[in-house]
Design an enzyme around this catalytic site. Sequence first.
Site, PDB file in Angstrom:
ATOM      1  N   ASP A 128      -8.292  -5.730   9.925  1.00 16.84           N
ATOM      2  CA  ASP A 128      -7.775  -4.676   9.038  1.00 16.84           C
ATOM      3  C   ASP A 128      -7.843  -3.307   9.704  1.00 16.84           C
ATOM      4  O   ASP A 128      -7.226  -2.349   9.215  1.00 16.84           O
ATOM      5  CB  ASP A 128      -8.613  -4.610   7.756  1.00 16.84           C
ATOM      6  CG  ASP A 128      -8.504  -5.874   6.931  1.00 16.84           C
ATOM      7  OD1 ASP A 128      -7.381  -6.351   6.733  1.00 16.84           O
ATOM      8  OD2 ASP A 128      -9.544  -6.372   6.488  1.00 16.84           O
ATOM      9  N   ASP A 180       0.814  -1.241   0.000  1.00 13.60           N
ATOM     10  CA  ASP A 180       0.000   0.000   0.000  1.00 13.60           C
ATOM     11  C   ASP A 180       0.836   1.275   0.000  1.00 13.60           C
ATOM     12  O   ASP A 180       0.398   2.294   0.539  1.00 13.60           O
ATOM     13  CB  ASP A 180      -0.923   0.051   1.230  1.00 13.60           C
ATOM     14  CG  ASP A 180      -1.988  -1.019   1.197  1.00 13.60           C
ATOM     15  OD1 ASP A 180      -2.041  -1.779   0.222  1.00 13.60           O
ATOM     16  OD2 ASP A 180      -2.783  -1.073   2.148  1.00 13.60           O
TER      17      ASP A 180
HETATM   18  C1  BGC Z   1      -1.487  -3.912  10.456  1.00 11.54           C
HETATM   19  C2  BGC Z   1      -0.258  -4.572  11.011  1.00 11.54           C
HETATM   20  C3  BGC Z   1      -0.447  -6.072  11.075  1.00 11.54           C
HETATM   21  C4  BGC Z   1      -0.891  -6.598   9.735  1.00 11.54           C
HETATM   22  C5  BGC Z   1      -1.149  -8.084   9.730  1.00 11.54           C
HETATM   23  C6  BGC Z   1      -1.885  -4.534   9.157  1.00 11.54           C
HETATM   24  O1  BGC Z   1      -3.092  -4.019   8.740  1.00 11.54           O
HETATM   25  O2  BGC Z   1      -1.294  -2.548  10.318  1.00 11.54           O
HETATM   26  O3  BGC Z   1       0.006  -4.079  12.287  1.00 11.54           O
HETATM   27  O4  BGC Z   1       0.745  -6.688  11.474  1.00 11.54           O
HETATM   28  O5  BGC Z   1      -2.044  -5.935   9.300  1.00 11.54           O
HETATM   29  O6  BGC Z   1      -2.306  -8.424  10.389  1.00 11.54           O
END
Ligand code: BGC
Length: 590
Positions: free
Chosen positions: A529, A306
């Site tokens: 998310d 992203d």
């Molecule tokens: C988060 C991370 C996390 C990852 C995996 C992302 O959206 O910001 O902190 O490790 O997702 O779940």
Amino acid sequence: MRLGSSPSQRWRRGLTAVTALALGTTGIVVAASQASAAAGCRVTYSVNQWSTGFTGNLTVTNLGDPITNGWNLTWTWAGNQQVTQGWNGDFSQSGTAVTVRNPSWATSLGTNASVTPGFQATFSGTNTAPTSFSLNGTVCTGAAGPTGSPTGDPGSPTPGPTTPTPGPTGNPGSKVDNPYVGAQGYVNPEWKAKAESVAGGNRISNQPTAVWLDRIAAIEGTEGSSSNGSMGVRDHLDAALAQGAGYIQFVIYNLPGRDCAALASNGELGPTELPKYKAQYIDPIAAIQADPKYRNLRIINIIEIDSLPNLVTNVDGAAGTEMCRTMKANNGYVDGVGYALAKLGPIANVYNYIDAAHHGWIGWDTNFGPSATLFAQAANASGSTVNNVHGFITNTANYSALKEPFFNAGTTVNGQSVRQSKWVDWNFYVDELSFAQAFRTELVAKGFRSDIGMLIDTSRNGWGGPDRPTAASTSTDVNTFVNESRVDRRIHAGNWCNQSGAGLGERPKAAPEPGIDAYVWVKPPGESDGSSELIPNTEGKGFDRMCDPTYTGNARNGNNPSGALPNAPISGAFFPAQLTELMNNAYPAL
Ligand code: BGC
């Protein structure tokens, strides 16, 4: 990345053994009648082995006259090995004798040219490597025979240089084409425990998922973090060795001004903290990954999801944000990605895959070409070159369907293209596989290596369960047709947070389709998310209303409802209710 057929099964195995054999025998037999007899050849043979089977990989080099009318490689097993599947050649086995013939489309093998057949086999007892291989009837000693003489002076029987040359960090060999083939993936024990805390989670808890390095503290390991586990990079690498894993996947995810078009995954580094990113984040990760202790593990890095696509789509116009404008202007994403590639790419057993968004983000040609151009710019920034890029990944942590089985971008309904439906909205792609394959071609055209491979994150794009369409709609209205036919059940393809109705997608699988190195689970299923309401935290995570089920949207999702599940914790934190739903709606079903 392999374009032909290849093994897709993932086998458990207890041991990784990679050996290069110098095959030395003295007798060279040349069949005088054979027009294209190889007067010399070299074979290297390596295996990845588990208790009941193995994959074998061969490199066969013709050291003699050019072969123009087909080649065959033969050997005999000492034990009960049985080839079950092969690639880059047609395999047959009779008793203990194995023959590999050239694929029908590749009959030539020039002087010093190599082919790389590989196979899967079963065995019991001892898996002794063959001691002799023959190419077109000539025993391969690793020595070049005299060219131009099919009558066969044996030449020097000295074994050729079959030992791999050490890589830049002292690691043996060079990178393999597809690091997923023939290798067992590392199972993150912290995710496994979370998955098993949910009823039925043990059906999926042995799948390999990626380890997200989402803050500097994650390198050493963070005690008591709300969203991630406490194991650091070395802990995971050591655990991978203990598991006998062949590959491990990390997500490099800590750019300055991270997640500039959303709030849920904003990170710890402010927009001007590129020097800190380099010195305190990338450098220590590179130092650990280069430790020779881990040289036999294929270390796969997913680079900065992203980030770069936001600079293409979320800078100008209604979708633009202040932070994306800042990160474009100060070049922090481009320089940061280039730096990560430059540091990690030269490590011999490290494989970098850059994040390439998904079809519902950059599938329009206004974004498609410019994204590939920007990726090439980043791959050449901060001292990097495209050689540090092994491939790209699409759909990371997203929900785009892998395949829409009932229509494609060329389908018309009553004379109208599905592209003009509200759902497709003039996109050139309707699913992730077609997008990933086409984007690979675009990337090569923009200067990336022609052997790059794509990954697709299939952790949550299954869209099974009772609401999955089972046939194409019979409607003659293009919008109704698309809405009734599509397996992606989102309200809008721009929705990205904790999508209601989603299911687990294809299980991780190596070389599933041409151009695709693997289907992978990068987003660990059941990790949120983003929070559905504001939850104060110390990780820099914001509250993005795209995660709020009552939100009615913005320019980036066509002002539609968010489609998010309620009661979600902050991004990365475990969300058991989501995992239950993902399992219920899995496709293929569990
Ligand atoms: C988060 C991370 C996390 C990852 C995996 C992302 O959206 O910001 O902190 O490790 O997702 O779940």
